[in-house]
Design an enzyme around this catalytic site. Sequence first.
Site, PDB file in Angstrom:
ATOM      1  CG  ASP A  97      47.872  40.257  57.792  1.00  9.37           C
ATOM      2  OD1 ASP A  97      47.414  40.652  58.885  1.00  9.37           O
ATOM      3  OD2 ASP A  97      48.925  40.721  57.296  1.00  9.37           O
ATOM      4  CB  VAL A  98      46.728  35.657  60.751  1.00  8.78           C
ATOM      5  CG1 VAL A  98      46.632  35.129  62.173  1.00  8.78           C
ATOM      6  CG2 VAL A  98      46.241  34.613  59.769  1.00  8.78           C
TER       7      VAL A  98
END
Length: 339
Positions: free
Chosen positions: A125-126
């Site tokens: 994820d980010v």
Amino acid sequence: MNGEIAAHQVFTKLRGIFAVYKNEHVSISSLSSKILNKIVVDLNTNFERKQKKMVRFLPVEKQPNLHQHQQSTDIQPLHSRSVIHKLQVADRIPVNVPDSFDLLEVQGPRYEVDHFELCTNHALDVNSSGIQLFGLQTTGISLLKQLFHMKIPRSYHLRGRFGLATTRFDGDSRVIAKFAWDHITKAKVETILGMLQGSHRNALLKSSGLDLESQLAYEILSKGLLKPERASGPIILSMTLKELDLPHFVLDVTCLNESCQYLRQVVDEVGSALRSSAVCTSVHRYRDGIFYATDDSTFLSRDIKVEKVIETMSENYSRLQPLLKQKSALFHELPSDAH
């Protein structure tokens, strides 16, 4: 510049698996776009783009000079006498010449991002970082699917901080509570980690259908070749304390079916089990199966080059073959009641 290599030949070789290092605060979609853009620009810029031909009817009196023109240009007469006889119009003869409509200045780049398919498995994820596998074109996507169904373990370093609780279990979200942490010791942390690891290993053995007391179960687990036979949630294979500098700590976790958010929740569980709290300040994947973030073959996004990507994908395919055969042979030989 690789002008002697035709772009279409290079394009057909752009298929397989390669690894890229992802930094924090970078989304997978933006990283994928950057990778494809660099591949397309390199392919269109540094490889030969042959101009297409067209047939033109030139005056017959110019025929004696065609061979001279052929040496210095792409003009080529049609050599078949029967074809010439059929196509000859009055005093003109058919000749292959470059098609001006196919000039780069007219048509634009021959290859675009839409000509490629790029997929990932277990996307970071980010807010996480580390190694990310990408599958390019049908061949790479197929290999990623095989790895997905084989349940290849991945390893992470989870950095955390005791004494805080946040809304999303990370260090960037809103703090909702604070707890004491000065009673925590290395021995207590290792005890809790051992308990969590043991419960997850039992869940893995049960989901695999193996006899928990059998030698076969021990051998498979010790070699890291065990996978859930049935669909299951996240499973932790190992969890150790890598660093402890209270209130900060680092966990080394190897797992299956995980997500980055799940790993942050695990850190929160560790804090709760120690009668405190903990937030995960960093999720870093340093291994994905046989691929490591520190490998020379793991790209930085800024270093993506077509020739190097092709070379790396070929090497990765060779590296994967023993693993694919080993897994396949192991589970093929298991007794029927173990499936």
